[in-house]
Design an enzyme around this catalytic site. Structure first.
Site, mmCIF file in Angstrom:
data_model
loop_
_atom_site.group_PDB
_atom_site.id
_atom_site.type_symbol
_atom_site.label_atom_id
_atom_site.label_comp_id
_atom_site.label_asym_id
_atom_site.label_seq_id
_atom_site.Cartn_x
_atom_site.Cartn_y
_atom_site.Cartn_z
ATOM 1 N N CYS A 27 0.978 -1.245 0.026
ATOM 2 C CA CYS A 27 0.094 0.079 0.099
ATOM 3 C C CYS A 27 0.868 1.234 -0.037
ATOM 4 C CB CYS A 27 -0.780 -0.038 1.303
ATOM 5 S SG CYS A 27 -1.824 1.503 1.620
ATOM 6 N N CYS A 30 0.009 3.879 2.646
ATOM 7 C CA CYS A 30 0.376 3.377 3.910
ATOM 8 C C CYS A 30 1.840 3.766 4.399
ATOM 9 C CB CYS A 30 0.149 1.820 4.232
ATOM 10 S SG CYS A 30 -1.645 1.435 4.010
#
Length: 102
Positions: A27, A30
């Site tokens: 991600c 993230c």
């Protein structure tokens, strides 16, 4: 940040004051917030911060409506007291505002 190891641990931690961060290695959003998360852990010492690998715990994600990451669920004494769920990129400031509002 501590990593969630089992579904049983998730159930136990819900009974404490816990912030669950749903994330994944792949991600990019993230990864953007990751370096600044320790600052939030230092600021909100009344909470345990637990990282939940979305791919490893997909059943927990489905049960809790986690469709996008990064997303946050906050529990206290077995009850969910907050959620910041969505697929949009979140800034540390936005996450801080969310935690401060609890």
């Amino acid at each position: 940040m501590q990593q969630l190891e089992t579904e049983q641990q998730f159930e136990q931690l819900k009974n404490e004051q816990t912030v669950f961060l749903f994330t994944a290695d792949w991600c990019p959003d993230c990864k953007v917030i990751e370096p600044e998360l320790p600052q939030l852990e230092d600021k909100y010492t009344n909470y345990k911060f637990i990282s939940v690998d979305r791919d490893k715990f997909i059943d927990i994600c489905v049960e809790n409506g986690i469709m996008g990451i990064p997303s946050f669920l906050v529990f206290r004494n077995g009850s969910q007291i907050g959620s910041y769920i969505g697929k949009e990129r979140k800034s540390i400031e936005q996450i801080d505002d969310f935690l401060a509002s609890l």
